[in-house]
Design an enzyme around this catalytic site. Structure first.
Site, PDB file in Angstrom:
ATOM      1  CB  ALA A 116       1.152  -0.181  -2.470  1.00  0.00           C
ATOM      2  CB  SER A 117      -3.548  -0.954  -1.300  1.00  0.00           C
ATOM      3  OG  SER A 117      -3.541   0.284  -0.633  1.00  0.00           O
ATOM      4  CB  VAL A 118      -1.183  -5.879  -3.286  1.00  0.00           C
ATOM      5  CG1 VAL A 118      -1.171  -7.397  -3.372  1.00  0.00           C
ATOM      6  CG2 VAL A 118      -1.690  -5.310  -4.616  1.00  0.00           C
TER       7      VAL A 118
END
Length: 452
Positions: free
Chosen positions: A58-60
């Site tokens: 995801a946003s990592v």
């Protein structure tokens, strides 16, 4: 403190309480102190979780997108001051630079809500250039002038991926593989679109959401339709990897495989706003190149980022001066948000030499034998304040317990049990909501709603 024993026990306790299914790794000076895997990686609970299981970050993922931009900058192929119009002449948002995109100070409106509404009838899953189409077609006003404020923007990082593809002359997925992942030894990592191209990993950990009392694949649920419609995106997420490749990434940064210490000093420094102040997220953290930036009195500079997507929750943090790294990858939506938050915060505290708070779910803190004599008086319909993001429409009794019908900030209808956690105060299992009942009213998120 025995961090290995504490983390191992903490993760197993979180799994036993139903708030964590996945893998974790904590390392100091490049040596693994604690790592493990708990639970299953398929909906049928037939495939045990493995430490090398593959998760969507995801946003990592954003740190890798920013790294690609830095690599192109180092090669003289772009400048941080370059404006969007250089790459997308049809772009109507003037003054937005690559630097603004990297630091979430662009003011661009969000493209994902627009995509969900305007592209829902597409016959195929749109590719990442939908963000460029959004710039051209949406007609939405910017949230603020470039560099005026800080506001997290998925649109910005999708555009950065498009810039990488345009400048490098190769698909973003290919560039990341050849120029970032392979040089860093991250051979289990890639940018994927599993709804478009299928699942390429044998050890894939399937992201599952909790619905109607069981775990389900989000593709089956109307409330999670973004997992299909937005599967063609790049830059904002969709990097698939495991805990060991994340450690290899940490070491590649430490060993200056791609970026010198001077490069990283640029990458991991918060941006300044137009008024000269440091751009922060409202909680005091800065942001740079896909990382939230915190300066800890004891540990020095800490870089961190979370990720969330239907079925996935991820966390990565690096203590730059102390050479520590923690990564947590979860593939099942927790039944209890409080317990889930306790677990993530507790693991981070251990990594930072602090004692964690016990993992407490709503059942742990709920009053065991509450006085229910007033509960019938709480039942009924309640007004809908215009400025409320989360609305409780009705409260009612069912099987001797208190329940609520609500409307969330996406306009979706919810029904959930209210657990007594104080005098006339109630909480919800699937969120951090607190509801206080008064004389003919309820208070939620600081907003008073009259009973109708």
């Amino acid at each position: 403190m025995d961090k290995k024993a504490m983390m191992d026990q903490f993760a197993c306790e979180a799994y036993a309480k139903g708030v964590f299914t996945g893998t974790w790794l904590y390392a100091e000076n490049g040596d693994i102190v604690s790592s493990g895997a708990v639970g299953f990686r398929d909906p049928e609970d037939t495939l045990p979780m493995r430490e090398d299981s593959i998760f969507e970050l995801a946003s990592v993922s954003k740190q890798f997108t920013a790294a690609a931009i830095m690599l192109l900058y180092k090669r003289g192929l772009l400048r941080f001051e370059d404006e969007l119009s250089k790459f997308f002449p049809e772009n109507p948002y003037e003054g937005v630079t690559i630097s603004h995109l990297l630091h979430h100070t662009s003011g661009l409106p969000d493209h994902e809500d627009w995509a969900m509404e305007n592209l829902k009838d597409e016959t195929s899953i749109p590719k990442n250039d939908l963000c460029v189409r959004f710039l051209r077609e949406s007609g939405l006003e910017p949230a603020f002038a470039p560099g005026e404020k800080w506001e997290y923007s998925n649109t910005a990082y999708c555009l950065l991926a498009e810039i990488v593809a345009k400048v490098s002359g190769m698909p973003f997925e290919t560039f990341m593989q050849k120029e970032i992942f392979e040089p860093c030894g991250m051979l289990s990592t890639r940018v994927c679109h599993i709804r478009v191209d299928g699942i390429p990993f044998d050890n894939f950990a399937r992201g599952l959401v909790f619905c109607d009392g069981k775990y389900r694949i989000p593709d089956e649920l109307e409330d999670c339709r973004e997992v299909i419609l937005l599967d063609g995106e790049c830059g904002v997420g969709f990097v698939y990897t495991n805990i060991f490749d994340m450690l290899r990434w940490d070491r590649a940064l430490r060993e200056e495989t791609l970026f010198t210490k001077e490069d990283q000093a640029v990458m991991f420094t918060p941006a300044l706003l137009n008024n000269g102040e440091v751009a922060t997220d409202g909680e005091g953290d800065g942001y740079g190149f896909g990382w939230f930036i915190t300066d800890d009195p004891a540990l020095g500079r800490i870089l961190s980022h979370s990720g969330g997507w239907p079925g996935y929750a991820t966390w990565c943090e690096r203590c730059v001066e102390k050479d520590r790294m923690l990564v947590i990858l979860c593939c099942r939506e927790p039944e209890d948000i409080r317990g889930f938050d306790c677990f993530f915060e507790g693991m981070s505290k251990i990594a930072r030499d602090k004692e964690p708070e016990p993992i407490k779910t709503i059942e742990d803190i709920a009053i065991k034998d509450p006085d229910k004599s007033k509960w019938e008086s709480f039942c009924g319909k309640y007004e809908h304040p215009e400025d409320a993001d989360f609305i409780i429409d009705e409260v009612f009794m069912k099987d001797g317990e208190l329940y609520a019908n609500a409307i969330d900030d996406d306009g979706d209808d919810l029904t959930f049990r209210l657990y007594p956690i104080g005098e006339n105060e109630f909480g919800r299992k699937r969120g951090m909501l607190r509801v206080m009942f008064g004389d003919g009213c309820l208070v939620i998120n600081g907003i008073t709603c009259r009973k109708l």
